[in-house]
Design a protein around this motif. Structure first.
Motif, PDB file in Angstrom:
ATOM      1  N   PHE A 199      35.585 -62.007 -27.335  1.00 35.18           N
ATOM      2  CA  PHE A 199      34.362 -62.267 -26.570  1.00 35.18           C
ATOM      3  C   PHE A 199      33.126 -62.010 -27.421  1.00 35.18           C
ATOM      4  O   PHE A 199      32.153 -62.753 -27.364  1.00 35.18           O
ATOM      5  CB  PHE A 199      34.312 -61.405 -25.297  1.00 35.18           C
ATOM      6  CG  PHE A 199      34.851 -62.092 -24.074  1.00 35.18           C
ATOM      7  CD1 PHE A 199      34.001 -62.613 -23.123  1.00 35.18           C
ATOM      8  CD2 PHE A 199      36.221 -62.213 -23.879  1.00 35.18           C
ATOM      9  CE1 PHE A 199      34.491 -63.254 -21.994  1.00 35.18           C
ATOM     10  CE2 PHE A 199      36.727 -62.850 -22.757  1.00 35.18           C
ATOM     11  CZ  PHE A 199      35.864 -63.373 -21.813  1.00 35.18           C
ATOM     12  N   ASN A 200      33.145 -60.940 -28.190  1.00 28.13           N
ATOM     13  CA  ASN A 200      31.978 -60.574 -29.002  1.00 28.13           C
ATOM     14  C   ASN A 200      31.706 -61.572 -30.121  1.00 28.13           C
ATOM     15  O   ASN A 200      30.586 -61.641 -30.621  1.00 28.13           O
ATOM     16  CB  ASN A 200      32.133 -59.157 -29.552  1.00 28.13           C
ATOM     17  CG  ASN A 200      31.937 -58.121 -28.462  1.00 28.13           C
ATOM     18  OD1 ASN A 200      31.071 -58.261 -27.616  1.00 28.13           O
ATOM     19  ND2 ASN A 200      32.765 -57.099 -28.470  1.00 28.13           N
TER      20      ASN A 200
ATOM     21  N   PHE B 159      25.551 -59.813 -28.137  1.00 29.77           N
ATOM     22  CA  PHE B 159      25.526 -58.481 -27.548  1.00 29.77           C
ATOM     23  C   PHE B 159      26.971 -58.029 -27.328  1.00 29.77           C
ATOM     24  O   PHE B 159      27.883 -58.841 -27.284  1.00 29.77           O
ATOM     25  CB  PHE B 159      24.727 -58.448 -26.234  1.00 29.77           C
ATOM     26  CG  PHE B 159      25.102 -59.521 -25.256  1.00 29.77           C
ATOM     27  CD1 PHE B 159      26.135 -59.345 -24.357  1.00 29.77           C
ATOM     28  CD2 PHE B 159      24.395 -60.731 -25.233  1.00 29.77           C
ATOM     29  CE1 PHE B 159      26.474 -60.338 -23.457  1.00 29.77           C
ATOM     30  CE2 PHE B 159      24.720 -61.724 -24.329  1.00 29.77           C
ATOM     31  CZ  PHE B 159      25.769 -61.532 -23.442  1.00 29.77           C
ATOM     32  N   GLN B 160      27.150 -56.718 -27.237  1.00 35.31           N
ATOM     33  CA  GLN B 160      28.481 -56.139 -27.102  1.00 35.31           C
ATOM     34  C   GLN B 160      29.032 -56.341 -25.697  1.00 35.31           C
ATOM     35  O   GLN B 160      28.341 -56.132 -24.710  1.00 35.31           O
ATOM     36  CB  GLN B 160      28.451 -54.638 -27.402  1.00 35.31           C
ATOM     37  CG  GLN B 160      28.346 -54.312 -28.867  1.00 35.31           C
ATOM     38  CD  GLN B 160      29.558 -54.769 -29.652  1.00 35.31           C
ATOM     39  OE1 GLN B 160      29.456 -55.700 -30.428  1.00 35.31           O
ATOM     40  NE2 GLN B 160      30.690 -54.157 -29.443  1.00 35.31           N
ATOM     41  N   ILE B 161      30.301 -56.730 -25.643  1.00 31.62           N
ATOM     42  CA  ILE B 161      30.999 -56.905 -24.376  1.00 31.62           C
ATOM     43  C   ILE B 161      32.327 -56.161 -24.470  1.00 31.62           C
ATOM     44  O   ILE B 161      33.040 -56.283 -25.457  1.00 31.62           O
ATOM     45  CB  ILE B 161      31.266 -58.395 -24.083  1.00 31.62           C
ATOM     46  CG1 ILE B 161      29.952 -59.146 -23.878  1.00 31.62           C
ATOM     47  CG2 ILE B 161      32.173 -58.549 -22.866  1.00 31.62           C
ATOM     48  CD1 ILE B 161      30.124 -60.621 -23.661  1.00 31.62           C
TER      49      ILE B 161
ATOM     50  N   SER C 145      40.732 -53.984 -26.819  1.00 27.51           N
ATOM     51  CA  SER C 145      39.902 -54.200 -28.013  1.00 27.51           C
ATOM     52  C   SER C 145      40.084 -55.599 -28.591  1.00 27.51           C
ATOM     53  O   SER C 145      39.123 -56.198 -29.084  1.00 27.51           O
ATOM     54  CB  SER C 145      40.186 -53.134 -29.062  1.00 27.51           C
ATOM     55  OG  SER C 145      41.544 -53.130 -29.420  1.00 27.51           O
ATOM     56  N   GLN C 146      41.282 -56.152 -28.507  1.00 27.14           N
ATOM     57  CA  GLN C 146      41.520 -57.495 -29.041  1.00 27.14           C
ATOM     58  C   GLN C 146      40.714 -58.548 -28.275  1.00 27.14           C
ATOM     59  O   GLN C 146      40.048 -59.390 -28.875  1.00 27.14           O
ATOM     60  CB  GLN C 146      43.013 -57.820 -28.984  1.00 27.14           C
ATOM     61  CG  GLN C 146      43.375 -59.154 -29.583  1.00 27.14           C
ATOM     62  CD  GLN C 146      44.873 -59.425 -29.512  1.00 27.14           C
ATOM     63  OE1 GLN C 146      45.621 -58.740 -28.824  1.00 27.14           O
ATOM     64  NE2 GLN C 146      45.311 -60.441 -30.238  1.00 27.14           N
TER      65      GLN C 146
END
Length: 183
Positions: free
Chosen positions: A52-53, A58-60, A46-47
């Motif tokens: 990246f996000n 868009f979600q990565i 998650s970190q």
């Protein structure tokens, strides 16, 4: 070393608990007399995903590839056409690359669909004969790959699903609590 686990899946047994490899599904990318290299397919980071996000609209999802060199980023790409010259072929349909610039540019230019890319932070590595020893000690179950999409967003259900498909004693493991001392 008389054999190679290259291209196979490692499923952690309940004997591995309390660390990153607990209930892990690892794709072995390379395995030879120098050691082994693989990526955990089912542990989200998650970190790193948040980092990246911050750059994209868009979600990565970023996955923990393993505990080694977490500052390195790897990509598994689902495509028979290579968008980079720097890659390791996994199968006819998948390849691995560290070419972050080329992959990101290909996604942004819509040459490559983000759903066909899985991002990893770090990798799983074993020194010469270490993986063989761990398999002999039953820390890992080696499975031939069976129609698994390496780029799907997998989580803990992947480990359980594979264990259930193996049947027999693996069904017991699939249904055991994560902390086997609670069993």
């Amino acid at each position: 070393m008389n054999h190679s686990y290259k291209g196979k899946i490692l499923i952690s047994t309940p004997d591995i608990s309390g660390d990153l490899f607990s209930r892990s599904v690892v794709l072995v990318i390379e395995h030879n007399e120098s050691g082994a290299f693989g990526l955990i397919l089912n542990k989200k980071n998650s970190q790193m995903s948040t980092k990246f996000n911050d750059f994209f609209d868009f979600q990565i999802e970023v996955y923990d590839g393993g505990p080694v060199e977490n500052d390195k980023v790897f990509f598994i790409v689902k495509s028979s056409e290579k968008v980079t010259e720097i890659y390791t072929e996994i199968t006819d349909e998948y390849y691995l690359t560290e070419d972050i610039e080329r992959i990101i540019n290909a996604v942004l230019a819509k040459e490559l669909d983000i759903h066909n890319v899985k991002i990893f932070s770090g990798y799983s590595g074993w020194s010469p004969n270490q993986l063989d020893t761990e398999v002999q000690r039953k820390m890992w179950t080696v499975v031939d790959v069976y129609n698994l999409d390496y780029t799907l967003p997998n989580d803990q259900t992947l480990w359980k699903s594979i264990m259930q498909n193996l049947g027999g004693e693996f069904l017991l493991w699939a249904n055991s609590p994560e902390d086997i001392s609670l069993n």
